[in-house]
Structure formats: structure tokens, C-alpha cells
Design an enzyme around this catalytic site. Sequence first.
Site, short mmCIF file in Angstrom:
data_model
loop_
_atom_site.label_atom_id
_atom_site.label_comp_id
_atom_site.label_asym_id
_atom_site.label_seq_id
_atom_site.Cartn_x
_atom_site.Cartn_y
_atom_site.Cartn_z
N HIS A 76 0.83 -1.22 0.00
CA HIS A 76 0.00 0.00 0.00
C HIS A 76 0.86 1.25 0.00
CE1 HIS A 76 0.41 0.71 4.42
NE2 HIS A 76 0.31 -0.59 4.54
N ASP A 78 0.04 4.40 1.21
CA ASP A 78 -0.08 5.36 2.30
C ASP A 78 0.68 4.92 3.53
OD1 ASP A 78 -2.08 3.28 2.50
OD2 ASP A 78 -2.90 4.38 4.21
N ASP A 115 6.26 0.75 6.67
CA ASP A 115 4.93 0.16 6.51
C ASP A 115 4.09 1.16 5.73
OD1 ASP A 115 2.45 -1.01 6.77
OD2 ASP A 115 2.20 -0.45 8.87
N GLU A 145 -4.80 2.20 3.15
CA GLU A 145 -4.89 0.95 3.91
C GLU A 145 -4.95 1.23 5.40
OE1 GLU A 145 -3.15 -2.52 6.16
OE2 GLU A 145 -2.46 -0.45 6.03
N GLU A 146 -4.22 2.25 5.83
CA GLU A 146 -4.08 2.51 7.26
C GLU A 146 -5.34 3.10 7.89
OE1 GLU A 146 -1.75 1.31 8.75
OE2 GLU A 146 0.12 1.35 7.61
N ASP A 169 3.57 -6.84 3.41
CA ASP A 169 3.08 -5.92 4.43
C ASP A 169 3.17 -6.52 5.82
OD1 ASP A 169 2.03 -3.63 5.53
OD2 ASP A 169 -0.04 -4.04 4.98
N HIS A 455 4.11 2.74 13.11
CA HIS A 455 3.04 3.67 13.49
C HIS A 455 3.45 4.57 14.65
CE1 HIS A 455 -0.37 0.95 11.68
NE2 HIS A 455 0.66 1.12 10.85
#
Length: 482
Positions: A76, A78, A115, A145-146, A169, A455
Site C-alpha cells: 500500500h 499510504d 509500513d 490501507e491505514e 506488508d 506507526h
Amino acid sequence: MRVLEQLEPKNVLSFFEDLCAIPHGSGNTKAISDYCVKFAKDRSLEVHQDGLNNVVIVKPATPGYEAAPTVIIQGHLDMVAEKTPDSPINFLTDGLELEVDGDFVRAKGTTLGGDDGIAVAMALAVLDSHDLAHPRLECLFTVDEETGMDGAVGFDASILQGKRLLNIDSEEEGILTVSCAGGAHAAVRIPMTANECALDSAEIRISGLKGGHSGAEIDKGRANATITLGRVLQALVDELEVRLVSAEGGLKDNAIPNAARAVIALEDGKLPRAQEICAELQDTFRREYAAADPDVTVTFTPGTVASQALTLRDTKKVCCFLGLYPNGIESMSMDIPGLVQTSCNLGIFRVDGAGLEGSGSVRSSVASRKQLLLRRIGLLAEGLDGTLCVSGEYPAWEYRRESHLRDVMCRVYKDQYGTDMKVEAIHAGLECGLFCGKIPGLDAVSFGPNLYDIHTTSERMSISSVQRVYAYLCAVLQALKD
């Protein structure tokens, strides 16, 4: 000045640095999507870009692989955009400031976006290669995705021919993920009333927490700053009947909040006792979280006079919501030892004079338990005269008993590393579940290099692991000849 140009694998890390220079937080993916389209056109590759900014780049099979089944490589575009309070980065306009620390790549003061930028970089490197043998490739880059896998949800999979999907991922080298939890976004709204007042005020801050991924790290016992703030507010209301002026905690529903703050209003003369309560609770929290979050800090700062505050009744509603919200692990799997089955994370929380807004990420590998947890949150909201809005639901990715792709991946891993690959299910959400629902008969796996503290602003990516995993990806593609 480029930071990663002397590192191996040069092609992968060069593309990764390009991607990091483009702002690409969730919801801001047009520029990075266009970069991928230009990449394809510059190499005369077939490319498709949809209205959501999802991108598919197709590369024909190399000689000798024309009869091999098509392989989808997926990641992904984003990233979770988090930064430290003193970071000057504007995620809407600025790229990341990369730095190398030994074997790790980091971003100064922000999340790194390994990520899932490293997946896109690896796929671009494969597409750019001239000497790698491989089947026909469909490289699929999704968006957002997030924030609920919105790109994958809206993607029209009919343009794909592939029935084998390599999702890059995952964040731990040597583990092949073959199943994941389903999830949903739960947003609560509770209207409230603020009245005029002329009371002393103070700010309470919860800080020093590690935070982390609300799925992959929900089992680490880390404190949720917003829920912790709720405990402080409840103690203050119980003894001093303070009134809440405002509160906030967390930026993403899929990240465990590492900081939260509130402004309270209280009667004259009660500030010293309120400060004592906060100090006492800091000691309590540090004992409770000695192993997982030893630096949890409760800061009490007296302020000026508050002109408005919520009613005491509505302040108690906020405390009730934070006290009863089903945050953390709800149940463990009875089939797979050590696997979290169902959980919830209160990721975003705001209170002002208009009301309370709280957003959480609900996950479960059992669909009925996910619905049960959503129902509990709905009942809590209803009991407090509020509403629940559920969105972004995605299905669990169920384990496939027979998988040619998994067998090949394990065999190649044993040849490269000399040891067996671990095959696991995870509690975090992956887009594989959505693609399995869109593509009948899809054989999917997920893997990736070592990423740590994703994150969060402590996120880092192992350079040596990227090198090994990219070599592994190339070897897998070469092995998928039938």
C-alpha cells in the site's frame, strides 16, 4: 543530498528514498500514485490508475516463464503520519528526513513509512530489473490501507489475471503470514452541553508512553493514553467534582495513543488536592506498567480561569465512556495458542463544548465476535444518549489448508536461510482478506523485512533485513515457474 545511495540493495533503497520524499499520509496519496504511474510509463509498462489512486503496473513474463501463472505483488502507498511535538514536518507538503543509524533507517521526528513503502520500493525494483527471471507480474499498489483499507475496498479486481498474491506488508523477517483478523472502524458521537463558569482551570497530560500498532502490538500490555486519562478524570470527579473543559488523545484509530491531554475546571482551593491525586495516580500507573510502559507520566499544570465547562453530568458521561469502553484484548484464540482473537483500540478521542467523539478499531478473527464487540460499543453509546457509526468493515483472511504458493515460499526460504520459515496467523488486518473475497481461488501469503515500532515516531527499518528479504523475493519469483 541523498542518504541511502551507498546502501544495498541500491535499487530498492533508491526507490524507497524517492517515495519518502513524497508526502503520502493516508488520504494524501495522489502525488505518490502519480509517481508510480510515471515510473511505469517511463519504462513502457502497462499501467492502470483508478479514481481512488490505486495503481496496477503489469510486466510481461521473462523468456521461459510465459506459461507460468501470473503473480500479484501487492503493497500500500499510504503511511501512518505521526510526528513528535517539536517536529517541523508538514505531512501535507513535506517529505521525510531520513537518517541512517547503524543497521537502521529512521525518519527524524516522524514515522518512517516502512509500513508499507518498502513493499512498493521492492516491487518497483523488480519491475525495473533487466536480469531477473519471473512470471507475468501484476504489481498492485493500494491507497488508504491505514485508515480502513479504503483503496482495497474500492478496487475493481476484474482487471487482474493473477491467482497468486505476494503481500509485502508484514514486519518480521522469517515469518510467513497466512491468515489475519477482520476488522471495522467504530465511531461514537455523544452530544454534550457546556455552560458558562468562572472556575480555576488546570491541564492534565499523559505522556511517556510507547504507543504502537493497535493490532500487532495490542498484546504487549502497553497503556492507552486516552483510557489512562479517563482514570485520572474519574478520580478527580469522584473526589472533587471537577468539570471537563476539553480533552483529546490519539491521532489514528489503528495506533495505540501515546499521549493525551485534558483541561479541567474546579472550585477555588481545590488545585493542590487535584495535583496530589495526579501524582498518586502516576505512581500507581508506573507500578502497573513497570514492564510495558515504565515512563508513563501524569503532568498537572495550573492554568487561568475557565469561562466555560461541561456540566458535571456530562463530565461524568465522559468518564463513564472511558471507563466502560472495551479497550484492549477482549479474547484469545482457542485454536491458535498465543493469538489474540478479538480486540478493540480507542485510537482517536475528542471532547469540546459540542460533545464527545471517539473512534476505535475493532478486530477479530471470528466474525460473530467482531459483531458482538461492535454491539457492546453501540449499547454504551446508546446508554449515554449517543450514536455509533460503523464503517470500513473488512473480512478475516481464513487459513488455506492447501497452498502451492506457501509450499514454494517455505522451500525457497529453507534453501536461502538454512532453517524453516515460521507460518503464522496474525491479529493485525491485512488486505489479503479483501482480495480473497474479490478473487475466487486466490492463493495469498504475506511477508516482509524487520520493521520495529511501526506507526510511532520510533519506527525503524533494518537495512540488512531488507537486503535478505529482497533477495528472497527474487528467488521466490524465479521459483514460481509452474
